[in-house]
Motif scaffolding. Structure first.
Motif, PDB file in Angstrom:
ATOM      1  N   THR A  79       0.964  -1.221  -0.049  1.00 30.98           N
ATOM      2  CA  THR A  79       0.069   0.002   0.029  1.00 30.98           C
ATOM      3  C   THR A  79       0.959   1.172  -0.033  1.00 30.98           C
ATOM      4  OG1 THR A  79      -1.946  -1.022   1.173  1.00 30.98           O
ATOM      5  CG2 THR A  79      -1.907   1.202   1.053  1.00 30.98           C
ATOM      6  N   SER A  80       2.015   1.227   0.825  1.00 32.00           N
ATOM      7  CA  SER A  80       2.867   2.283   0.844  1.00 32.00           C
ATOM      8  C   SER A  80       3.423   2.583  -0.458  1.00 32.00           C
ATOM      9  CB  SER A  80       3.621   2.103   2.073  1.00 32.00           C
ATOM     10  OG  SER A  80       4.416   3.286   2.333  1.00 32.00           O
ATOM     11  N   SER A  81       3.983   1.476  -0.977  1.00 23.23           N
ATOM     12  CA  SER A  81       4.522   1.706  -2.221  1.00 23.23           C
ATOM     13  C   SER A  81       3.744   2.330  -3.415  1.00 23.23           C
ATOM     14  CB  SER A  81       5.185   0.367  -2.721  1.00 23.23           C
ATOM     15  OG  SER A  81       5.756   0.411  -3.781  1.00 23.23           O
ATOM     16  N   ARG A  82       2.646   1.758  -3.445  1.00 26.29           N
ATOM     17  CA  ARG A  82       1.671   2.212  -4.286  1.00 26.29           C
ATOM     18  C   ARG A  82       1.237   3.698  -4.301  1.00 26.29           C
ATOM     19  NH1 ARG A  82       0.038   1.695  -9.422  1.00 26.29           N
ATOM     20  NH2 ARG A  82      -2.268   1.869  -9.765  1.00 26.29           N
ATOM     21  N   VAL A  83       1.073   4.060  -2.982  1.00 27.33           N
ATOM     22  CA  VAL A  83       0.867   5.433  -2.735  1.00 27.33           C
ATOM     23  C   VAL A  83       2.049   6.364  -2.907  1.00 27.33           C
ATOM     24  CG1 VAL A  83       0.368   7.385  -0.997  1.00 27.33           C
ATOM     25  CG2 VAL A  83      -0.897   5.009  -0.964  1.00 27.33           C
ATOM     26  N   SER A  84       3.140   5.910  -3.038  1.00 28.26           N
ATOM     27  CA  SER A  84       4.302   6.402  -3.308  1.00 28.26           C
ATOM     28  C   SER A  84       4.433   6.877  -4.830  1.00 28.26           C
ATOM     29  CB  SER A  84       5.672   5.822  -2.596  1.00 28.26           C
ATOM     30  OG  SER A  84       5.583   5.819  -1.156  1.00 28.26           O
ATOM     31  N   VAL A  85       4.125   5.693  -5.565  1.00 28.06           N
ATOM     32  CA  VAL A  85       4.361   5.659  -6.950  1.00 28.06           C
ATOM     33  C   VAL A  85       3.507   6.669  -7.694  1.00 28.06           C
ATOM     34  CG1 VAL A  85       4.097   4.276  -9.032  1.00 28.06           C
ATOM     35  CG2 VAL A  85       5.139   3.426  -7.056  1.00 28.06           C
ATOM     36  N   LEU A  86       2.029   6.500  -7.037  1.00 21.87           N
ATOM     37  CA  LEU A  86       1.158   7.386  -7.695  1.00 21.87           C
ATOM     38  C   LEU A  86       1.432   8.966  -7.117  1.00 21.87           C
ATOM     39  CD1 LEU A  86      -2.170   5.314  -6.680  1.00 21.87           C
ATOM     40  CD2 LEU A  86      -1.146   5.825  -9.046  1.00 21.87           C
ATOM     41  N   THR A  87       1.730   9.180  -6.265  1.00 24.39           N
ATOM     42  CA  THR A  87       2.318  10.648  -5.630  1.00 24.39           C
ATOM     43  C   THR A  87       3.270  11.123  -6.516  1.00 24.39           C
ATOM     44  OG1 THR A  87       1.437  10.163  -3.556  1.00 24.39           O
ATOM     45  CG2 THR A  87       3.075  12.045  -3.909  1.00 24.39           C
ATOM     46  N   ALA A  88       4.549  10.392  -6.691  1.00 30.61           N
ATOM     47  CA  ALA A  88       5.388  10.531  -7.608  1.00 30.61           C
ATOM     48  C   ALA A  88       5.136  10.922  -8.952  1.00 30.61           C
ATOM     49  CB  ALA A  88       6.514   9.401  -7.534  1.00 30.61           C
ATOM     50  N   GLN A  89       4.328  10.238  -9.776  1.00 30.10           N
ATOM     51  CA  GLN A  89       3.686  10.552 -10.894  1.00 30.10           C
ATOM     52  C   GLN A  89       2.925  11.582 -10.901  1.00 30.10           C
ATOM     53  OE1 GLN A  89       1.349   7.253 -12.547  1.00 30.10           O
ATOM     54  NE2 GLN A  89       0.902   8.496 -14.420  1.00 30.10           N
ATOM     55  N   MET A  90       1.898  12.099  -9.916  1.00 27.28           N
ATOM     56  CA  MET A  90       1.526  13.018  -9.744  1.00 27.28           C
ATOM     57  C   MET A  90       2.396  14.424  -9.940  1.00 27.28           C
ATOM     58  SD  MET A  90      -0.972  14.626  -6.794  1.00 27.28           S
ATOM     59  CE  MET A  90       0.385  14.597  -5.523  1.00 27.28           C
ATOM     60  N   ASN A  91       3.524  14.409  -8.858  1.00 25.03           N
ATOM     61  CA  ASN A  91       4.271  15.292  -8.716  1.00 25.03           C
ATOM     62  C   ASN A  91       5.077  15.649  -9.953  1.00 25.03           C
ATOM     63  OD1 ASN A  91       3.883  15.841  -6.342  1.00 25.03           O
ATOM     64  ND2 ASN A  91       5.307  14.377  -5.557  1.00 25.03           N
ATOM     65  N   GLU A  92       5.543  14.577 -10.856  1.00 21.63           N
ATOM     66  CA  GLU A  92       6.053  14.751 -12.148  1.00 21.63           C
ATOM     67  C   GLU A  92       5.150  15.484 -13.324  1.00 21.63           C
ATOM     68  OE1 GLU A  92       8.107  12.058 -15.579  1.00 21.63           O
ATOM     69  OE2 GLU A  92       7.528  10.689 -13.698  1.00 21.63           O
ATOM     70  N   ASP A  93       3.905  14.834 -13.380  1.00 22.19           N
ATOM     71  CA  ASP A  93       2.937  15.681 -14.131  1.00 22.19           C
ATOM     72  C   ASP A  93       2.662  17.310 -13.908  1.00 22.19           C
ATOM     73  OD1 ASP A  93       2.222  13.337 -15.319  1.00 22.19           O
ATOM     74  OD2 ASP A  93       0.454  12.906 -14.111  1.00 22.19           O
ATOM     75  N   ALA A  94       2.530  17.353 -12.548  1.00 16.52           N
ATOM     76  CA  ALA A  94       2.668  18.925 -12.195  1.00 16.52           C
ATOM     77  C   ALA A  94       3.894  19.860 -12.546  1.00 16.52           C
ATOM     78  CB  ALA A  94       2.258  19.062 -10.745  1.00 16.52           C
ATOM     79  N   ALA A  95       5.075  19.182 -12.437  1.00 15.67           N
ATOM     80  CA  ALA A  95       6.222  19.840 -12.652  1.00 15.67           C
ATOM     81  C   ALA A  95       6.308  20.144 -14.152  1.00 15.67           C
ATOM     82  CB  ALA A  95       7.506  18.878 -12.198  1.00 15.67           C
ATOM     83  N   LEU A  96       5.874  19.044 -14.806  1.00 16.97           N
ATOM     84  CA  LEU A  96       5.845  19.383 -16.368  1.00 16.97           C
ATOM     85  C   LEU A  96       5.031  20.279 -16.681  1.00 16.97           C
ATOM     86  CD1 LEU A  96       6.144  15.595 -17.651  1.00 16.97           C
ATOM     87  CD2 LEU A  96       8.002  17.054 -17.837  1.00 16.97           C
ATOM     88  N   ALA A  97       3.976  20.533 -16.175  1.00 17.91           N
ATOM     89  CA  ALA A  97       2.834  21.640 -16.561  1.00 17.91           C
ATOM     90  C   ALA A  97       3.301  22.829 -16.300  1.00 17.91           C
ATOM     91  CB  ALA A  97       1.395  21.289 -15.867  1.00 17.91           C
ATOM     92  N   ILE A  98       3.893  23.045 -14.972  1.00 15.41           N
ATOM     93  CA  ILE A  98       4.540  24.423 -14.598  1.00 15.41           C
ATOM     94  C   ILE A  98       5.562  24.543 -15.305  1.00 15.41           C
ATOM     95  CG2 ILE A  98       5.777  25.359 -12.655  1.00 15.41           C
ATOM     96  CD1 ILE A  98       3.218  25.296 -11.962  1.00 15.41           C
ATOM     97  N   GLU A  99       6.526  23.698 -15.825  1.00 11.67           N
ATOM     98  CA  GLU A  99       7.691  24.165 -16.554  1.00 11.67           C
ATOM     99  C   GLU A  99       7.124  24.495 -18.100  1.00 11.67           C
ATOM    100  OE1 GLU A  99      11.387  24.865 -17.710  1.00 11.67           O
ATOM    101  OE2 GLU A  99      11.011  24.432 -15.682  1.00 11.67           O
ATOM    102  N   LEU A 100       6.124  23.791 -18.596  1.00 14.67           N
ATOM    103  CA  LEU A 100       5.721  24.216 -20.011  1.00 14.67           C
ATOM    104  C   LEU A 100       5.240  25.699 -19.984  1.00 14.67           C
ATOM    105  CD1 LEU A 100       5.036  23.601 -22.792  1.00 14.67           C
ATOM    106  CD2 LEU A 100       2.974  22.472 -22.005  1.00 14.67           C
ATOM    107  N   LEU A 101       4.359  25.963 -18.751  1.00 14.25           N
ATOM    108  CA  LEU A 101       3.395  27.141 -18.825  1.00 14.25           C
ATOM    109  C   LEU A 101       4.454  28.316 -18.544  1.00 14.25           C
ATOM    110  CD1 LEU A 101       0.463  26.151 -16.744  1.00 14.25           C
ATOM    111  CD2 LEU A 101       0.578  27.159 -19.225  1.00 14.25           C
TER     112      LEU A 101
END
Length: 345
Positions: free
Chosen positions: A60-82
């Motif tokens: 469970t902890s590993s799954r949450v960490s993976v999903l949170t890391a992916q969310m942070n990556e998506d947000a970082a890409l969107a911020i960088e593009l804008l």
């Protein structure tokens, strides 16, 4: 001298006692009792439960960490593009001190552009009513230094946000350029299970617009605030001192194209979510979903998606001169290359 076997035989003949052979009794060879078996099974079951519990918790902890890391990556890409696009807004080359592009670099809407104006001329963009996700349109001269070059045969064309080539045209300054006009907004992606995504639509340079494209998934909200200066004065260098941070609908901007020359910086806030609902484990659903939105309000959605808001501020480096003074060379005042942003135009 008699050997060992002979001595044993001699001892038997002399009547020496012989050690009896012990035969195990039925009681000494019995198995475990029912009580002992139950105790052993209980201990074994307890150990199995402990191992399974640790495994589930770790998974469970590993799954949450993976999903949170992916969310942070998506947000970082969107911020960088804008950030990249806002920094480029207003960029223009010059010929003999005259800029190729002299228009307003950007314009936004608090709740998105209307469908009717979204693909129309820049100066005719209109805003939707309500409080939905914001939209932003940015313009700049596209070159091989700031844009991807696309095409099969030379000359290659600078690309818009959808990687489509932008044809050269004269924006009214006497020089044909590839004027990039990218428009960013939030929309559900029908090709990806209606996932909320950051979209962009770019002009083709010939008066039309290319097909919109979903750029980054799992971006739910997009909000902009604008740092504005005082109103420009005809014939003077653009003011630098920021007097307010406002929304696009504020009277300081009011969706009047001229007012957007007052924007000196843009504050970006976006809300990203996890690609899938996260397993709860030992957490409560209200704790998993709690986050602070772009209006600084605590939200508690119950759909088990993790959400976070991300913020940054970008200065419009191409829309302001480097120093707040007239341009001088050896004591002689030279032409201000930012005069196109004054109220005289």
């Amino acid at each position: 001298m008699p050997g060992r076997r002979q001595r044993q035989q001699l001892s038997l003949l002399q009547g020496a006692p012989v050690k009896p052979i012990r035969i195990p009794s039925a009681r000494s060879s019995r198995g475990m009792t029912l009580v002992e078996l139950l105790v052993a099974m209980t201990i074994g079951l307890f150990l199995i439960i402990m191992v399974v519990t640790v495994l589930i918790s770790t998974t469970t902890s590993s799954r949450v960490s993976v999903l949170t890391a992916q969310m942070n990556e998506d947000a970082a890409l969107a911020i960088e593009l804008l950030q990249e696009q806002i920094r480029l807004s207003g960029f223009s080359g010059q010929t003999a001190g005259a800029r190729h592009f002299t228009g307003v670099p950007l314009i936004g809407c608090d709740s998105g552009f209307t469908p009717a104006s979204e693909s129309g001329p820049f100066d005719q963009l209109a805003c939707n009513p309500g409080n939905g996700a914001d939209s932003l349109a940015v313009r700049y001269e596209g070159t091989g230094l700031n844009s991807q070059l696309v095409g099969n045969v030379p000359p290659l064309l600078p690309a818009d946000c959808t990687s489509s080539g932008v044809a050269a045209a004269d924006p009214g300054t006497g020089t044909a350029i590839s004027l990039i006009d990218n428009r960013f907004y939030i929309e559900n992606d029908a090709g990806n299970a209606n996932t909320p995504s950051l979209y962009c639509r770019g002009s083709d340079g010939a008066g039309g617009f290319n097909q919109s494209s979903a750029l980054i998934p799992n971006i739910e909200d997009l909000q902009f605030r604008y740092a504005v200066t005082r109103m420009p004065v005809a014939g003077q260098v653009m003011p630098h001192q920021v007097t307010a941070h406002v929304d696009a609908s504020d009277p300081a901007l009011g969706n009047v194209l001229l007012n957007w020359s007052r924007v000196a910086a843009v504050h970006i806030c976006l809300v990203a979510r996890s690609a899938q609902p996260v397993p709860l484990g030992d957490n409560q659903v209200v704790d998993v979903g709690r986050f602070v939105d772009c209006n600084d309000v605590v939200q508690n959605p119950m759909d088990r998606f993790v959400r976070r808001s991300y913020r940054t501020t970008v200065f419009l480096r191409n829309a302001r001169p480097a120093v707040p003074a007239a341009f001088e060379l050896n004591g002689v005042v030279v032409q201000n290359p930012y005069r196109h942003l004054s109220s005289s135009n």
